[in-house]
Design a protein around this motif. Structure first.
Motif, mmCIF file in Angstrom:
data_model
loop_
_atom_site.group_PDB
_atom_site.id
_atom_site.type_symbol
_atom_site.label_atom_id
_atom_site.label_comp_id
_atom_site.label_asym_id
_atom_site.label_seq_id
_atom_site.Cartn_x
_atom_site.Cartn_y
_atom_site.Cartn_z
ATOM 1 N N CYS A 69 0.823 -1.210 0.000
ATOM 2 C CA CYS A 69 0.000 0.000 0.000
ATOM 3 C C CYS A 69 0.859 1.263 0.000
ATOM 4 N N LEU A 70 1.962 1.255 0.759
ATOM 5 C CA LEU A 70 2.847 2.412 0.787
ATOM 6 C C LEU A 70 3.461 2.667 -0.587
ATOM 7 N N GLU A 71 3.877 1.605 -1.265
ATOM 8 C CA GLU A 71 4.449 1.752 -2.601
ATOM 9 C C GLU A 71 3.411 2.317 -3.571
ATOM 10 N N TRP A 72 2.177 1.865 -3.432
ATOM 11 C CA TRP A 72 1.110 2.357 -4.308
ATOM 12 C C TRP A 72 0.856 3.843 -4.060
ATOM 13 N N LEU A 73 0.783 4.227 -2.795
ATOM 14 C CA LEU A 73 0.558 5.639 -2.465
ATOM 15 C C LEU A 73 1.659 6.522 -3.030
ATOM 16 N N ASP A 74 2.897 6.029 -2.999
ATOM 17 C CA ASP A 74 4.021 6.818 -3.513
ATOM 18 C C ASP A 74 3.893 7.064 -5.014
ATOM 19 N N GLY A 75 3.164 6.207 -5.708
ATOM 20 C CA GLY A 75 3.034 6.350 -7.154
ATOM 21 C C GLY A 75 1.767 7.037 -7.605
ATOM 22 N N VAL A 76 0.930 7.491 -6.668
ATOM 23 C CA VAL A 76 -0.345 8.133 -7.012
ATOM 24 C C VAL A 76 -0.222 9.640 -6.794
ATOM 25 N N ASP A 77 -0.895 10.418 -7.627
ATOM 26 C CA ASP A 77 -0.931 11.865 -7.443
ATOM 27 C C ASP A 77 -1.886 12.193 -6.301
ATOM 28 N N LEU A 78 -1.330 12.571 -5.156
ATOM 29 C CA LEU A 78 -2.131 12.854 -3.973
ATOM 30 C C LEU A 78 -2.293 14.341 -3.694
ATOM 31 N N ASN A 79 -1.656 15.193 -4.460
ATOM 32 C CA ASN A 79 -1.633 16.620 -4.162
ATOM 33 C C ASN A 79 -3.042 17.214 -4.084
ATOM 34 N N GLY A 80 -3.358 17.740 -2.905
ATOM 35 C CA GLY A 80 -4.634 18.397 -2.694
ATOM 36 C C GLY A 80 -5.823 17.470 -2.608
ATOM 37 N N LYS A 81 -5.596 16.147 -2.591
ATOM 38 C CA LYS A 81 -6.694 15.182 -2.638
ATOM 39 C C LYS A 81 -7.175 14.803 -1.226
ATOM 40 N N THR A 82 -8.408 14.271 -1.198
ATOM 41 C CA THR A 82 -8.949 13.687 0.032
ATOM 42 C C THR A 82 -8.884 12.169 -0.106
ATOM 43 N N VAL A 83 -8.315 11.523 0.902
ATOM 44 C CA VAL A 83 -8.089 10.080 0.884
ATOM 45 C C VAL A 83 -8.886 9.427 2.008
ATOM 46 N N VAL A 84 -9.506 8.299 1.702
ATOM 47 C CA VAL A 84 -10.128 7.462 2.722
ATOM 48 C C VAL A 84 -9.189 6.305 3.024
ATOM 49 N N THR B 262 -19.875 7.878 6.806
ATOM 50 C CA THR B 262 -20.877 7.991 5.750
ATOM 51 C C THR B 262 -20.160 8.044 4.415
ATOM 52 N N ALA B 263 -20.570 7.190 3.492
ATOM 53 C CA ALA B 263 -19.913 7.128 2.191
ATOM 54 C C ALA B 263 -20.265 8.355 1.365
ATOM 55 N N VAL B 264 -19.267 9.179 1.131
ATOM 56 C CA VAL B 264 -19.367 10.331 0.243
ATOM 57 C C VAL B 264 -18.226 10.210 -0.755
ATOM 58 N N PRO B 265 -18.475 10.374 -2.044
ATOM 59 C CA PRO B 265 -17.392 10.185 -3.023
ATOM 60 C C PRO B 265 -16.186 11.074 -2.749
ATOM 61 N N GLN B 266 -15.016 10.424 -2.603
ATOM 62 C CA GLN B 266 -13.768 11.131 -2.359
ATOM 63 C C GLN B 266 -12.795 10.827 -3.490
ATOM 64 N N ASP B 267 -11.597 11.373 -3.396
ATOM 65 C CA ASP B 267 -10.641 11.263 -4.503
ATOM 66 C C ASP B 267 -9.949 9.909 -4.573
ATOM 67 N N ILE B 268 -9.615 9.334 -3.406
ATOM 68 C CA ILE B 268 -8.793 8.128 -3.359
ATOM 69 C C ILE B 268 -9.220 7.308 -2.148
ATOM 70 N N LEU B 269 -9.164 5.976 -2.283
ATOM 71 C CA LEU B 269 -9.436 5.090 -1.151
ATOM 72 C C LEU B 269 -8.365 4.012 -1.091
ATOM 73 N N VAL B 270 -7.905 3.735 0.122
ATOM 74 C CA VAL B 270 -6.992 2.628 0.356
ATOM 75 C C VAL B 270 -7.519 1.852 1.556
ATOM 76 N N ALA B 271 -7.493 0.530 1.471
ATOM 77 C CA ALA B 271 -7.992 -0.320 2.551
ATOM 78 C C ALA B 271 -7.071 -1.513 2.706
ATOM 79 N N ASN B 272 -6.416 -1.585 3.851
ATOM 80 C CA ASN B 272 -5.523 -2.705 4.145
ATOM 81 C C ASN B 272 -6.146 -3.493 5.293
ATOM 82 N N ILE B 273 -7.102 -4.357 4.939
ATOM 83 C CA ILE B 273 -7.790 -5.153 5.967
ATOM 84 C C ILE B 273 -7.691 -6.635 5.590
ATOM 85 N N LEU B 274 -8.800 -7.323 5.410
ATOM 86 C CA LEU B 274 -8.774 -8.737 5.046
ATOM 87 C C LEU B 274 -9.776 -9.007 3.939
ATOM 88 N N ALA B 275 -9.627 -10.156 3.288
ATOM 89 C CA ALA B 275 -10.443 -10.472 2.114
ATOM 90 C C ALA B 275 -11.933 -10.510 2.442
#
Length: 294
Positions: free
Chosen positions: A150-165, A221-234
């Motif tokens: 997940c950290l490697e993925w975040l490093d490769g995504v444009d996060l500038n000014g974005k809201t992340v879940v 509450t689910a509101v559309p945001q710019d990016i989502l990352v979830a490191n939980i279980l299948a």
């Protein structure tokens, strides 16, 4: 000072009685380890599950009478045979320092580094994005393959000014990394109140707490945001797919991990209803699924 370690292998239904007996006999600490290969993933808050077969290790003062300890313990717990018990001397050691020495700076992607508090970044690291973590954290430091993916993925995504879940934020490492990589705001969700406290504490240490909003799933509450990352279980990832779909703007990226190799097949089918450009990356026995909201 040095100690004596007494160890034995036992079944889960014996653990409570044997641990209680050892505490009565003056054990300074009792440690439980998996004796076979039965991993326990993310117990619910308040749960203390144990493995079917356990290796137990108890520390005693070096002057403890070993023969007497065996005699009394086998009297208290008759199903223990003396030949099950093993002793070894444990030398004195600075355990905190030993752990800190094993936790070294780690790089994820091109810019992102995780540094323990006891190590200062070099002067030429001005262009690096550095997250500082307490070496006392056993999980969520980047050492686990799912966190690293997940950290490697975040490093490769444009996060500038974005809201992340960050759903399942745990220690807050992904949320903090996202903020340090340029995100304007992160919503961290976790079902464990202690995890939320850990996230808040680590965010304060990294100077990003004002941009981190933390909550329990019941308050999310689910509101559309710019990016989502979830490191939980299948299992939870499967159940949460509709919620995640409602939490990301069309055309925006997401990443999931906490998935064992082989579990990705069903999750890919499940998420294809709402997401496109699905991709799988693997590290050791774990995978990450990423893609975009349709």
């Amino acid at each position: 000072m040095p100690w004596i370690e007494l160890s034995l292998t036992l079944h889960a239904d014996q653990q409570e009685r044997i641990e209680s007996a050892l505490n009565e006999l003056g054990a300074l600490s009792v440690t439980l380890l998996d004796a076979e290969d039965h991993p326990i993933f993310e117990p619910m808050p308040g749960e203390t599950p144990v493995w079917p077969t356990i290796k137990l290790a108890a520390l005693f003062d070096i002057v403890c009478d070993r023969v007497g300890l065996v005699h009394v313990l086998t009297d208290l717990v008759p199903e223990i045979a003396p030949d099950q018990l093993q002793f070894r001397d444990v030398p004195d050691e600075d355990w905190t320092r030993a752990w800190m020495d094993t936790f070294q700076p780690m790089q994820f992607g091109r810019r992102l580094w995780i540094y323990p508090w006891n190590i200062e970044p070099p002067d030429d690291a001005a262009d690096a994005v550095i997250v500082r973590l307490d070496p006392g954290l056993a999980f969520g430091t980047g050492t686990h393959p799912t966190t690293a993916l997940c950290l490697e993925w975040l490093d490769g995504v444009d996060l500038n000014g974005k809201t992340v879940v960050d759903y399942g934020c745990g220690s807050g490492v992904l949320a903090i990394a996202a903020l340090k990589l340029g995100a304007a705001r992160v919503i961290g969700v976790d079902l464990d109140p202690q995890a939320l406290e850990s996230s808040r504490d680590n965010a304060e240490r990294n100077g990003v707490v004002d941009a981190l909003e933390l909550m329990l799933p019941a308050d999310y509450t689910a509101v559309p945001q710019d990016i989502l990352v979830a490191n939980i279980l299948a299992g939870p990832l499967d159940e949460l797919a509709p919620l995640f779909a409602a939490s990301i703007k069309p055309g925006h990226p997401f990443a999931l991990s906490g998935i064992l190799a082989g579990q990705d097949v069903e999750l890919l089918r499940r998420y294809s209803e709402w997401f496109t450009d699905l991709d799988v990356a693997q590290r050791e026995d774990w995978v990450r699924i990423s893609g975009c909201r349709r």
